[in-house]
Every structure is written in structure tokens, then in C-alpha cells.
Design an enzyme around this catalytic site. Sequence first.
Site, PDB file in Angstrom:
ATOM      1  N   GLY A   8      -0.113  -1.283   4.733  1.00 24.44           N
ATOM      2  CA  GLY A   8      -0.850   0.013   5.025  1.00 24.44           C
ATOM      3  C   GLY A   8      -2.370  -0.586   4.575  1.00 24.44           C
ATOM      4  N   ALA A  11      -7.887   3.044   3.904  1.00 17.17           N
ATOM      5  CA  ALA A  11      -9.057   3.323   2.968  1.00 17.17           C
ATOM      6  C   ALA A  11      -8.610   2.839   1.583  1.00 17.17           C
ATOM      7  CB  ALA A  11      -9.344   4.816   2.697  1.00 17.17           C
ATOM      8  N   GLY A  13      -5.588   0.946   0.856  1.00 13.16           N
ATOM      9  CA  GLY A  13      -5.169  -0.238   0.943  1.00 13.16           C
ATOM     10  C   GLY A  13      -6.278  -1.244   0.974  1.00 13.16           C
ATOM     11  N   LYS A 175      -2.253  15.702 -10.675  1.00 16.11           N
ATOM     12  CA  LYS A 175      -2.963  15.623  -9.765  1.00 16.11           C
ATOM     13  C   LYS A 175      -2.693  16.535  -8.529  1.00 16.11           C
ATOM     14  CE  LYS A 175      -5.044  12.501  -6.934  1.00 16.11           C
ATOM     15  NZ  LYS A 175      -5.047  11.384  -6.070  1.00 16.11           N
ATOM     16  N   ASN A 179      -4.574  18.718  -5.673  1.00 13.74           N
ATOM     17  CA  ASN A 179      -4.134  18.517  -4.243  1.00 13.74           C
ATOM     18  C   ASN A 179      -3.836  19.596  -3.717  1.00 13.74           C
ATOM     19  OD1 ASN A 179      -5.010  15.746  -3.925  1.00 13.74           O
ATOM     20  ND2 ASN A 179      -3.142  14.813  -4.252  1.00 13.74           N
ATOM     21  N   SER A 244      -9.448  14.720   1.534  1.00 16.11           N
ATOM     22  CA  SER A 244      -9.099  13.937   2.584  1.00 16.11           C
ATOM     23  C   SER A 244      -8.281  14.784   3.645  1.00 16.11           C
ATOM     24  CB  SER A 244      -8.002  12.885   1.870  1.00 16.11           C
ATOM     25  OG  SER A 244      -6.799  13.232   1.715  1.00 16.11           O
TER      26      SER A 244
HETATM   27  N1  LIG Z   1      -8.623   8.085   0.822  1.00 12.88           N
HETATM   28  C1  LIG Z   1      -8.750   8.630  -0.304  1.00 12.88           C
HETATM   29  O1  LIG Z   1     -10.126   8.849  -1.019  1.00 12.88           O
HETATM   30  C2  LIG Z   1      -7.697   8.636  -1.034  1.00 12.88           C
HETATM   31  C3  LIG Z   1      -7.781   9.141  -2.526  1.00 12.88           C
HETATM   32  C4  LIG Z   1      -6.583   9.182  -3.370  1.00 12.88           C
HETATM   33  C5  LIG Z   1      -5.529   9.059  -2.805  1.00 12.88           C
HETATM   34  N2  LIG Z   1      -5.285   8.836  -1.584  1.00 12.88           N
HETATM   35  C6  LIG Z   1      -3.789   8.539  -1.083  1.00 12.88           C
HETATM   36  O2  LIG Z   1      -3.583   7.260  -0.852  1.00 12.88           O
HETATM   37  C7  LIG Z   1      -2.551   7.051   0.228  1.00 12.88           C
HETATM   38  C8  LIG Z   1      -3.240   6.290   1.658  1.00 12.88           C
HETATM   39  O3  LIG Z   1      -4.240   7.143   2.047  1.00 12.88           O
HETATM   40  P1  LIG Z   1      -5.468   6.508   2.747  1.00 12.88           P
HETATM   41  O4  LIG Z   1      -6.665   7.466   2.806  1.00 12.88           O
HETATM   42  O5  LIG Z   1      -5.563   4.971   2.612  1.00 12.88           O
HETATM   43  O6  LIG Z   1      -4.717   6.376   4.246  1.00 12.88           O
HETATM   44  P2  LIG Z   1      -5.272   5.919   5.666  1.00 12.88           P
HETATM   45  O7  LIG Z   1      -6.797   5.358   5.550  1.00 12.88           O
HETATM   46  O8  LIG Z   1      -4.979   6.783   6.864  1.00 12.88           O
HETATM   47  O9  LIG Z   1      -4.508   4.609   5.627  1.00 12.88           O
HETATM   48  C9  LIG Z   1      -3.329   4.341   5.842  1.00 12.88           C
HETATM   49  C10 LIG Z   1      -2.939   3.216   6.619  1.00 12.88           C
HETATM   50  O10 LIG Z   1      -1.572   2.862   6.819  1.00 12.88           O
HETATM   51  C11 LIG Z   1      -1.229   2.171   7.824  1.00 12.88           C
HETATM   52  N3  LIG Z   1       0.194   2.348   8.318  1.00 12.88           N
HETATM   53  C12 LIG Z   1       0.786   3.229   8.442  1.00 12.88           C
HETATM   54  N4  LIG Z   1       1.944   3.011   8.918  1.00 12.88           N
HETATM   55  C13 LIG Z   1       2.116   1.656   8.810  1.00 12.88           C
HETATM   56  C14 LIG Z   1       3.166   0.788   8.936  1.00 12.88           C
HETATM   57  N5  LIG Z   1       4.517   1.155   9.368  1.00 12.88           N
HETATM   58  N6  LIG Z   1       2.933  -0.661   8.712  1.00 12.88           N
HETATM   59  C15 LIG Z   1       1.593  -1.068   8.528  1.00 12.88           C
HETATM   60  N7  LIG Z   1       0.672  -0.256   8.075  1.00 12.88           N
HETATM   61  C16 LIG Z   1       0.896   1.148   8.314  1.00 12.88           C
HETATM   62  C17 LIG Z   1      -2.110   3.092   8.725  1.00 12.88           C
HETATM   63  O11 LIG Z   1      -2.487   2.207  10.150  1.00 12.88           O
HETATM   64  P3  LIG Z   1      -3.127   2.505  11.043  1.00 12.88           P
HETATM   65  O12 LIG Z   1      -4.630   2.285  10.979  1.00 12.88           O
HETATM   66  O13 LIG Z   1      -2.478   1.820  12.366  1.00 12.88           O
HETATM   67  O14 LIG Z   1      -3.137   4.092  11.509  1.00 12.88           O
HETATM   68  C18 LIG Z   1      -3.474   3.005   8.109  1.00 12.88           C
HETATM   69  O15 LIG Z   1      -4.419   1.957   7.956  1.00 12.88           O
HETATM   70  C19 LIG Z   1      -2.394   8.676   0.685  1.00 12.88           C
HETATM   71  O16 LIG Z   1      -1.175   9.037   0.283  1.00 12.88           O
HETATM   72  C20 LIG Z   1      -3.476   9.471   0.253  1.00 12.88           C
HETATM   73  O17 LIG Z   1      -3.282  10.734  -0.104  1.00 12.88           O
HETATM   74  C21 LIG Z   1      -6.239   8.689  -0.537  1.00 12.88           C
END
Ligand SMILES: NC(=O)c1ccc[n+]([C@@H]2O[C@H](COP(=O)([O-])OP(=O)(O)OC[C@H]3O[C@@H](n4cnc5c(N)ncnc54)[C@H](OP(=O)(O)O)[C@@H]3O)[C@@H](O)[C@H]2O)c1
Length: 291
Positions: A8, A11, A13, A175, A179, A244
Amino acid sequence: MARVAVVGVGAIGGVLASLLETTGLHEITLCTRRAIEALVVKTPDGVVTVRAKNLTMPDQADAVDWVLVATKTYDAPGAGMWLRGLAKSGAAVAVVQNGVEHRERFAPYVTAERIVPVVIDCPVEREQNGTVVQRGKVTMKVEEGPLGGEFEELFRGSKVEIELVPDFKTAAWRKLCTNAAGAINALTMKPARVFHEEPVAQLALAMVAEVVAVGRAEGARLDESVGKQVVDMFRGQPKDSVNSLLADRIAGRRMETDARNGVIVRLGEKHGIATPLNRMAVAVLEAGNSQ
Ligand SMILES: NC(=O)c1ccc[n+]([C@@H]2O[C@H](COP(=O)([O-])OP(=O)(O)OC[C@H]3O[C@@H](n4cnc5c(N)ncnc54)[C@H](OP(=O)(O)O)[C@@H]3O)[C@@H](O)[C@H]2O)c1
């Protein structure tokens, strides 16, 4: 040196991969649904280009030492498919997601002892072209223990604050308090400034009181002041800050409603605790999700 796979690469990752890259120590594999030509992460300290192998099919995956899962919570089944290959030699799996059910979500794919739950704070988003833009510092809270220590070691030399916490349950529920109240932004479609309105602040206090009651029943140590701390935190943010959940709603993307509010309703039912405000948030936001 460790072989580390990131499953994944959105953001969070992207940020994890850039931190690993800056250690200069590891062999990194990016596991994605679509091929990535180059992963570029703009951090407050400069631009990092991640040198990594990219896989797009779970059956291409070979065993690694560590897997960092950073999909959205609702994508756990898809992420789980990667673990069959990546964790076949007993890799440790760090679940870097929101919510309080890190182990439960991955129980079908890996034994509980191999899972390290992590909560992360970092303002970051991925742009349309795939570039990841990190706007502030990264902090992670990780469950203390041998694997927690190894996880911290992976990032030695990179710009991240990692806290090993003996009571991870309390950290994750704390947290979740923030949220859960953040659902108000998505419900009102307004950024942080909405918390300056007194009726909204009162609503947030009441929503957090539900989280505190359920969290305590689950064994988290949460005191009565959490609600006020959450409101003060939102009021201290820049008024145009978008969380988010709101960003996902605005963009028409699926929201992590279940991990943020649904879990409070579900666990509230288990303990006989009423959670009408979180239930309302779930019903309204899920109705939006299904459009
Ligand atoms: N962003 C923030 O600021 C933030 C802050 C704190 C916590 N979080 C938490 O961190 C976690 C991740 O959030 P995020 O914001 O990074 O989400 P995101 O940007 O949507 O990234 C998630 C990634 O996972 C990929 N994915 C989904 N299914 C998959 C699979 N089967 N195989 C490979 N990749 C796959 C998606 O691919 P696609 O590109 O193909 O859709 C996307 O690139 C969440 O639980 C969120 O609540 C986020």
C-alpha cells in the site's frame, strides 16, 4: 540490512518508504496495485526518490524480513493477499493504520505474535501524479516488545520520532478519540474551523465521551479530560485544516468510517453501551459512501 516490503504505497506508505530509503540500509519492495515508475516523496527536509523493487501481483512476492502494511483499513483483505508470499518465512508485519483493531484485521493472514500495531501521525497526501507530499513531521507509536524494538531499529538514522508504548491499547484508543470527533468535519463538510462553533464543540465532547466509555470497557485507560483535549487540538489547528475523512468525502473516495466510528458502535453493543452519536455519524457517512 533488512528486506522490507511496503504494502500500500499511498500517502503513509510513501512516507514509510522514504524513511527507509534515507537510512540507506535496506532492500525495499513496494507492493502496489498499479506499477510505479518512480516513487518521489517531498519531505520538509528535501525530496527523496525511493530506490526499490516494485511488484503488482501478490503471487510475485518472495519472503522478506519485514512487511509494513499501509493500506486503508477497509483494504485489509487485499493487503492480506500479499502476506502469503511476503511472510511465508515468518516475517514480522507492522500494521500502520488508524483504528484499534490492527491485530483483528490481519488475524486471517498472520499470527498475532508476528503483528506489530502502529499508529502514525503525519500530515501527508499523495498527488494525482503519484508524488507524495509530506507537510510535517512523522511520529509513530509502536507497541513495546521485541518486535517493537526491531521496528524502531529499521528506521534508525531517519527523520522519524518513534515511541515504544507499553500500553498500546490506550495509545490507539486515545487517537481514536480524535479520529471519531473528526467525523464532524466530514459530516459538516467543513475544515477545522467548525470546532470553534460552540454547539459543534459540545457535540464533539459528547461523541468523545462515547469513545471513552467504550474504550474503558475494552481496557484502555482514558480520563475525562480527553474530550476537552480533542476540542482544544482541533481549535489549535490552522482553520482550513482538512482531515483525511473530509478529504476522502470531498474527493468522492471511500471513507474509513467503520474503523473510526463504526468500531465504537460495534464494541459499544458488545458491552451494552449506547453510542447514538457515533451511530448517527456512521449512518450518514455510509449513506454518502454508497452513492
Ligand atoms: N494520510 C494521512 O495523513 C494519514 C495520517 C495518519 C494515519 N493515516 C492512516 O494510514 C492508513 C493509510 O492511509 P493513506 O492516507 O496512506 O491512504 P492512501 O493514500 O489511500 O494509500 C493507501 C494505498 O493502499 C493501496 N492499496 C489498497 N489495496 C491494495 C492492495 N490490495 N495491494 C496493494 N496496494 C493496495 C492503494 O492503492 P491505489 O493507489 O491503487 O488505490 C493506496 O495507494 C489509513 O489507515 C489512514 O487512516 C493516514
